[in-house]
Design a protein around this motif. Structure first.
Motif, PDB file in Angstrom:
ATOM      1  N   TYR A 132       0.863  -1.187   0.000  1.00 62.13           N
ATOM      2  CA  TYR A 132       0.000   0.000   0.000  1.00 62.13           C
ATOM      3  C   TYR A 132       0.898   1.234   0.000  1.00 62.13           C
ATOM      4  O   TYR A 132       1.865   1.305   0.757  1.00 62.13           O
ATOM      5  N   ASP A 133       0.570   2.205  -0.863  1.00 67.32           N
ATOM      6  CA  ASP A 133       1.428   3.395  -0.981  1.00 67.32           C
ATOM      7  C   ASP A 133       0.619   4.674  -0.778  1.00 67.32           C
ATOM      8  O   ASP A 133       0.961   5.718  -1.337  1.00 67.32           O
ATOM      9  N   TYR A 134      -0.424   4.597   0.012  1.00 63.36           N
ATOM     10  CA  TYR A 134      -1.217   5.790   0.361  1.00 63.36           C
ATOM     11  C   TYR A 134      -1.785   6.484  -0.886  1.00 63.36           C
ATOM     12  O   TYR A 134      -2.020   7.687  -0.878  1.00 63.36           O
ATOM     13  N   ASP A 135      -1.928   5.701  -1.972  1.00 60.54           N
ATOM     14  CA  ASP A 135      -2.445   6.242  -3.243  1.00 60.54           C
ATOM     15  C   ASP A 135      -1.662   7.457  -3.737  1.00 60.54           C
ATOM     16  O   ASP A 135      -2.203   8.349  -4.376  1.00 60.54           O
ATOM     17  N   ARG A 136      -0.349   7.463  -3.411  1.00 55.95           N
ATOM     18  CA  ARG A 136       0.475   8.589  -3.862  1.00 55.95           C
ATOM     19  C   ARG A 136       0.877   8.418  -5.312  1.00 55.95           C
ATOM     20  O   ARG A 136       0.957   7.318  -5.824  1.00 55.95           O
ATOM     21  N   LYS A 137       1.236   9.548  -5.951  1.00 55.64           N
ATOM     22  CA  LYS A 137       1.720   9.520  -7.329  1.00 55.64           C
ATOM     23  C   LYS A 137       3.157  10.047  -7.366  1.00 55.64           C
ATOM     24  O   LYS A 137       3.493  11.009  -6.678  1.00 55.64           O
ATOM     25  N   GLN A 138       3.994   9.385  -8.191  1.00 58.02           N
ATOM     26  CA  GLN A 138       5.347   9.881  -8.433  1.00 58.02           C
ATOM     27  C   GLN A 138       5.411  10.192  -9.919  1.00 58.02           C
ATOM     28  O   GLN A 138       5.171   9.299 -10.740  1.00 58.02           O
ATOM     29  N   ASN A 139       5.721  11.423 -10.286  1.00 60.34           N
ATOM     30  CA  ASN A 139       5.664  11.864 -11.687  1.00 60.34           C
ATOM     31  C   ASN A 139       4.325  11.492 -12.332  1.00 60.34           C
ATOM     32  O   ASN A 139       4.274  10.977 -13.449  1.00 60.34           O
ATOM     33  N   GLY A 140       3.263  11.689 -11.606  1.00 55.57           N
ATOM     34  CA  GLY A 140       1.930  11.443 -12.150  1.00 55.57           C
ATOM     35  C   GLY A 140       1.467   9.993 -12.112  1.00 55.57           C
ATOM     36  O   GLY A 140       0.344   9.686 -12.488  1.00 55.57           O
ATOM     37  N   LYS A 141       2.362   9.095 -11.681  1.00 53.93           N
ATOM     38  CA  LYS A 141       2.000   7.667 -11.694  1.00 53.93           C
ATOM     39  C   LYS A 141       2.121   7.051 -10.300  1.00 53.93           C
ATOM     40  O   LYS A 141       3.036   7.376  -9.542  1.00 53.93           O
ATOM     41  N   ALA A 142       1.209   6.131 -10.036  1.00 56.10           N
ATOM     42  CA  ALA A 142       1.316   5.407  -8.765  1.00 56.10           C
ATOM     43  C   ALA A 142       2.485   4.437  -8.853  1.00 56.10           C
ATOM     44  O   ALA A 142       2.766   3.877  -9.910  1.00 56.10           O
ATOM     45  N   ARG A 143       3.215   4.243  -7.721  1.00 61.15           N
ATOM     46  CA  ARG A 143       4.294   3.253  -7.727  1.00 61.15           C
ATOM     47  C   ARG A 143       3.668   1.851  -7.733  1.00 61.15           C
ATOM     48  O   ARG A 143       2.576   1.642  -7.212  1.00 61.15           O
ATOM     49  N   GLU A 144       4.400   0.925  -8.326  1.00 59.28           N
ATOM     50  CA  GLU A 144       3.876  -0.439  -8.487  1.00 59.28           C
ATOM     51  C   GLU A 144       3.618  -1.114  -7.132  1.00 59.28           C
ATOM     52  O   GLU A 144       4.393  -0.935  -6.193  1.00 59.28           O
ATOM     53  N   LEU A 145       2.523  -1.876  -7.069  1.00 60.29           N
ATOM     54  CA  LEU A 145       2.266  -2.705  -5.884  1.00 60.29           C
ATOM     55  C   LEU A 145       2.571  -4.165  -6.245  1.00 60.29           C
ATOM     56  O   LEU A 145       2.586  -4.528  -7.415  1.00 60.29           O
ATOM     57  N   HIS A 146       2.812  -4.962  -5.219  1.00 67.60           N
ATOM     58  CA  HIS A 146       3.154  -6.382  -5.450  1.00 67.60           C
ATOM     59  C   HIS A 146       2.286  -7.240  -4.539  1.00 67.60           C
ATOM     60  O   HIS A 146       2.774  -7.912  -3.637  1.00 67.60           O
ATOM     61  N   LEU A 147       0.967  -7.160  -4.794  1.00 67.11           N
ATOM     62  CA  LEU A 147       0.031  -7.766  -3.846  1.00 67.11           C
ATOM     63  C   LEU A 147       0.100  -9.289  -3.793  1.00 67.11           C
ATOM     64  O   LEU A 147       0.004  -9.876  -2.725  1.00 67.11           O
ATOM     65  N   LYS A 148       0.297  -9.916  -4.945  1.00 66.31           N
ATOM     66  CA  LYS A 148       0.253 -11.387  -4.952  1.00 66.31           C
ATOM     67  C   LYS A 148       1.378 -11.952  -4.077  1.00 66.31           C
ATOM     68  O   LYS A 148       1.135 -12.715  -3.136  1.00 66.31           O
ATOM     69  N   ASP A 149       2.606 -11.565  -4.391  1.00 61.03           N
ATOM     70  CA  ASP A 149       3.736 -12.044  -3.578  1.00 61.03           C
ATOM     71  C   ASP A 149       3.621 -11.544  -2.145  1.00 61.03           C
ATOM     72  O   ASP A 149       3.895 -12.275  -1.193  1.00 61.03           O
ATOM     73  N   GLY A 150       3.228 -10.292  -2.015  1.00 56.48           N
ATOM     74  CA  GLY A 150       3.154  -9.701  -0.678  1.00 56.48           C
ATOM     75  C   GLY A 150       2.202 -10.450   0.234  1.00 56.48           C
ATOM     76  O   GLY A 150       2.533 -10.754   1.387  1.00 56.48           O
ATOM     77  N   LEU A 151       1.037 -10.772  -0.284  1.00 52.96           N
ATOM     78  CA  LEU A 151       0.058 -11.481   0.554  1.00 52.96           C
ATOM     79  C   LEU A 151       0.525 -12.904   0.842  1.00 52.96           C
ATOM     80  O   LEU A 151       0.296 -13.448   1.915  1.00 52.96           O
ATOM     81  N   GLU A 152       1.238 -13.480  -0.124  1.00 54.78           N
ATOM     82  CA  GLU A 152       1.701 -14.856   0.066  1.00 54.78           C
ATOM     83  C   GLU A 152       2.748 -14.961   1.176  1.00 54.78           C
ATOM     84  O   GLU A 152       2.768 -15.931   1.931  1.00 54.78           O
ATOM     85  N   VAL A 153       3.631 -13.956   1.280  1.00 55.15           N
ATOM     86  CA  VAL A 153       4.717 -14.086   2.275  1.00 55.15           C
ATOM     87  C   VAL A 153       4.353 -13.493   3.637  1.00 55.15           C
ATOM     88  O   VAL A 153       5.075 -13.706   4.611  1.00 55.15           O
ATOM     89  N   THR A 154       3.256 -12.750   3.716  1.00 52.36           N
ATOM     90  CA  THR A 154       2.918 -12.109   4.999  1.00 52.36           C
ATOM     91  C   THR A 154       2.514 -13.156   6.041  1.00 52.36           C
ATOM     92  O   THR A 154       1.664 -14.002   5.779  1.00 52.36           O
ATOM     93  N   LYS A 155       3.144 -13.079   7.205  1.00 52.55           N
ATOM     94  CA  LYS A 155       2.820 -14.007   8.305  1.00 52.55           C
ATOM     95  C   LYS A 155       1.475 -13.609   8.910  1.00 52.55           C
ATOM     96  O   LYS A 155       1.267 -12.441   9.250  1.00 52.55           O
ATOM     97  N   VAL A 156       0.602 -14.589   9.060  1.00 53.78           N
ATOM     98  CA  VAL A 156      -0.711 -14.328   9.671  1.00 53.78           C
ATOM     99  C   VAL A 156      -0.989 -15.451  10.658  1.00 53.78           C
ATOM    100  O   VAL A 156      -0.844 -16.622  10.284  1.00 53.78           O
ATOM    101  N   PRO A 157      -1.445 -15.236  11.868  1.00 57.33           N
ATOM    102  CA  PRO A 157      -1.509 -13.893  12.442  1.00 57.33           C
ATOM    103  C   PRO A 157      -0.130 -13.463  12.934  1.00 57.33           C
ATOM    104  O   PRO A 157       0.672 -14.292  13.316  1.00 57.33           O
ATOM    105  N   TYR A 158       0.116 -12.172  12.876  1.00 55.06           N
ATOM    106  CA  TYR A 158       1.332 -11.660  13.509  1.00 55.06           C
ATOM    107  C   TYR A 158       1.083 -10.255  14.033  1.00 55.06           C
ATOM    108  O   TYR A 158       0.903  -9.317  13.267  1.00 55.06           O
ATOM    109  N   ARG A 159       1.082 -10.161  15.334  1.00 57.04           N
ATOM    110  CA  ARG A 159       0.915  -8.851  15.976  1.00 57.04           C
ATOM    111  C   ARG A 159       2.158  -8.544  16.781  1.00 57.04           C
ATOM    112  O   ARG A 159       2.658  -9.410  17.487  1.00 57.04           O
TER     113      ARG A 159
END
Ligand code: ZN
Length: 319
Positions: free
Chosen positions: A197-224
């Motif tokens: 998640y990048d706070y919906d910011r734009k760099q030179n008019g474009k949003a920076r790339e997200l990597h949701l598929k890999d990101g969700l796969e490697v995120t430990k759940v639950p982890y607090r």
């Protein structure tokens, strides 16, 4: 002078970032021709993107990657071994993206050389600052659903911090550095980052790339994260305070006031950063903003002055 009797000082490399601030120039005295906000100082770095130059001593003018490759015995490293660390100072003028890094196994299975652990020592932060670490998702389904719905406030874990705190960010931990925080980041030498998640910011008019598929796969759940996972370092003087001792790295901070013998006997090489003040290491003058490597066998026996330094070493079992 013999190579292992001399500290190896390095020239930091500065990086512009959209979220950067002004403290690397104004408070650290680093100079740069880059026009924009500086967000990162790569203080001890040995990779193709940023290869620090040695500034003094018998190896002056060489890059760290050359010394590591040509003289592995100085570090006690095996020939062909990769330099494992990257030390940065981060100045967050604004919030950094919410991200997660994979472990070695996932990274290698997906074409990268190494995953990434990181850890943070807080140099400065606003009053009542919090960092984003971990999440409130109880299951993977809940994680995916909350990310899809953009329920960031409910999803993201937060932990209060103050100057001098230390915390580890293991692979698989959702995390983000928040606006106003300045920290020393020590990490595995890898640039593998999955941005969630990048706070919906734009760099030179474009949003920076997200990597949701890999990101969700490697995120430990639950982890607090719990407040007890944060180490406070404000009251110990003149002796090394151990911050972390993991399978791969050890880290300490030392607040020197007067003089002390830290009893660092040179069992492995050490990475050092002077974070505050000035003084001397075995008689060699140092001040805030200097970064160095003590070769294996270097006996760090006398610290003097009024300063805080951070030291990082490989785990003894790694060498
Ligand atoms: Zn990170």
């Amino acid at each position: 002078m013999e190579a292992n009797n001399e500290l190896i000082f390095l020239k930091p490399i500065l990086k512009e970032r959209i979220w950067g601030g002004n403290r690397l120039r104004s408070e650290w005295g680093y100079e740069s021709d880059l026009p924009g906000a500086l967000g990162e100082c790569w203080a001890i770095s040995c990779n193709a993107q940023a290869d620090c130059e040695i500034t003094a001593g018998v190896f002056r003018g060489k890059h760290l990657s050359e010394l590591w490759k040509e003289r592995p015995e100085i570090f006690g490293a095996k020939p062909g071994e990769a330099f494992p660390f990257l030390v940065k100072i981060i100045d967050a003028g604004a919030d950094l993206s919410v991200q997660v890094h994979p472990d070695d196994a996932y990274a290698k299975a997906h074409g990268a050389e190494a995953g990434k652990w990181e850890c943070w020592y807080i140099l400065d932060c606003p009053e009542h600052a919090e960092l984003i670490v971990g999440s409130n998702a109880k299951t993977r389904e809940e994680l995916a659903q909350m990310v899809k719905a953009g329920e960031w406030g409910r999803l993201l874990g937060r932990v209060p911090i103050r100057k001098g705190d230390f915390l580890k960010v293991d692979p698989g931990t959702l995390h983000a550095i928040t606006a106003g925080v300045e920290l020393l980041e020590v990490q595995q030498n890898s640039d593998i980052t999955y941005r969630i998640y990048d706070y919906d910011r734009k760099q030179n008019g474009k949003a920076r790339e997200l990597h949701l598929k890999d990101g969700l796969e490697v995120t430990k759940v639950p982890y607090r994260i719990r407040e007890a996972d944060v180490i406070h370092t404000d009251d110990i003087e003149n002796k090394p305070q151990l911050l972390a001792a993991t399978e791969t790295y050890r880290m300490w901070t030392i607040a020197v006031n007067g003089n002390c013998d830290p009893e660092m006997n040179g069992d492995t090489y050490l990475l050092g950063s002077v974070l505050e003040g000035s003084g001397a290491i075995n008689g060699h003058p140092v001040r805030k903003g200097m970064h160095f490597i003590a070769p294996k066998g270097y006996e760090m026996s006398r610290l003097e002055g009024t300063m805080r330094i951070a030291l990082v070493a490989p785990a003894v079992s790694c060498v």
